[in-house]
Design an enzyme around this catalytic site. Sequence first.
Site, PDB file in Angstrom:
ATOM      1  N   CYS A  12      26.149  -5.148 -36.563  1.00 30.61           N
ATOM      2  CA  CYS A  12      25.687  -5.288 -35.172  1.00 30.61           C
ATOM      3  C   CYS A  12      26.653  -4.585 -34.219  1.00 30.61           C
ATOM      4  CB  CYS A  12      25.574  -6.765 -34.805  1.00 30.61           C
ATOM      5  SG  CYS A  12      24.252  -7.626 -35.670  1.00 30.61           S
ATOM      6  N   HIS A  41      25.784  -8.310 -29.327  1.00 31.36           N
ATOM      7  CA  HIS A  41      26.307  -9.645 -29.066  1.00 31.36           C
ATOM      8  C   HIS A  41      27.762  -9.564 -28.614  1.00 31.36           C
ATOM      9  CE1 HIS A  41      28.619  -9.630 -32.834  1.00 31.36           C
ATOM     10  NE2 HIS A  41      27.532  -9.140 -33.433  1.00 31.36           N
TER      11      HIS A  41
END
Length: 435
Positions: free
Chosen positions: A409, A393
């Site tokens: 992440c 992301h």
Amino acid sequence: MPLPSQGVRGGGGHSVGGRAAVYRRRRRRRSPLPITPLAVFGAVIGLGGWGLWTLLGSGGPASADAGEAQGGISGALETSQTQTRLQPTTALPAGTPDLAQSAPIEIEIGSPAAGNGGSGGSGLLASAEPVERNTTPAADPARTSAPATPPITRPEPRQERTVATREPDFTEGSAGAATWILREAEAGIAAGDVLGARALLNSGVMDSRLSEVDRGVVRRRLAALNDEVLFGPTIVAGDPMTESYKVRSGDSLSRIAARQDLDTHWKLIQRVNGLSDPTKIRVGQTLKLVRGPFHAVVRKSSYRLDLYFGPADSPSGWTYVRSFEVGLGELGSTPTGEFMVRENGKLENPAWVNPRDGREQYGRNDPNNPIGEHWIGVEGLGDSAVHTGYGLHGTIEPDSIGTQSSMGCVRLRDDDIALLYELLGEGASRVSIRD
């Protein structure tokens, strides 16, 4: 004393000294033909005509022989004047090519400009001094039956140089091998063999015998080449990553991407074709399409994501595309393993809830959303299936790139995640996370 001619001739006449002096009248000698002005004029005309015929001849090869044999003041004067007029002011250096011989002018046979060619005329070309030459080549009897229109000359086909296929020479170590790869690749690009150069650079990126530093040099050159070949508007013939498409009636970029099964997002079509408005395409317009699948390999030790192209099940045959700097999970919390981009796992401007504290929530298009504007969700394969909820992301904290700051992440800058969002396909692209 009387002269002998005054001797006595008989009686009569005057007497001198007692002798008869006889005077003889000297008679004038007459011309056998009377000379008149008309005769003189005719003689001049006749002599002039004979001289002109001798000088000029019939214009053919015979007149050249007559000119060479001609003497007299008029021939010598004409030769002298012609040589003086055409004598170059500066002597040509030895070995200077005769342009009149090396670059003949082709003239259509039978045209008024063709003439007789050759060395006809008054024989002036026999002079050793530089004189004017007829630059029109002599007519070849074998060509007199050729058609009036000259044949079309087609250019020779371009001889493209292919890059070397032999193994790089490691006798000078890793740096020497990398230099050889770069040199051969540049030569291939200059010769038009772009795909061969890309393959050679890719072999250097994949070659574990090169040091990480030298592989990095080769990798950066290959990334720059792909920026032109892949992400630019040019289509290289035979490139498996790209193809051309002619817009049909009723098309849209999303329909084209789905119909052609590209494994890439329709926005990538807009990007590589430089379309300011994706809705403004016209029937018959040619577009460049980029065909996947593309895959990501995250290297935690170097905070780098490398992008590749190729079949998902054949990593050894992948082609390197380019690299992105990434941020990782705090305290090494980003898991290693093999992942796949989930079906329906890609989202734009997603809402997000903090998995550690459900009270922290962000709606769509919220500028304070920590994960930015793009989310690419992944699912683990095989032993990695235990890892859930992870993805790639963006971030509203670009300074965190290159550090361990996320909840596990993989973070990327906004522009980088936007490009990856267009390249990675749902259910088609692999994401490998390695130490």
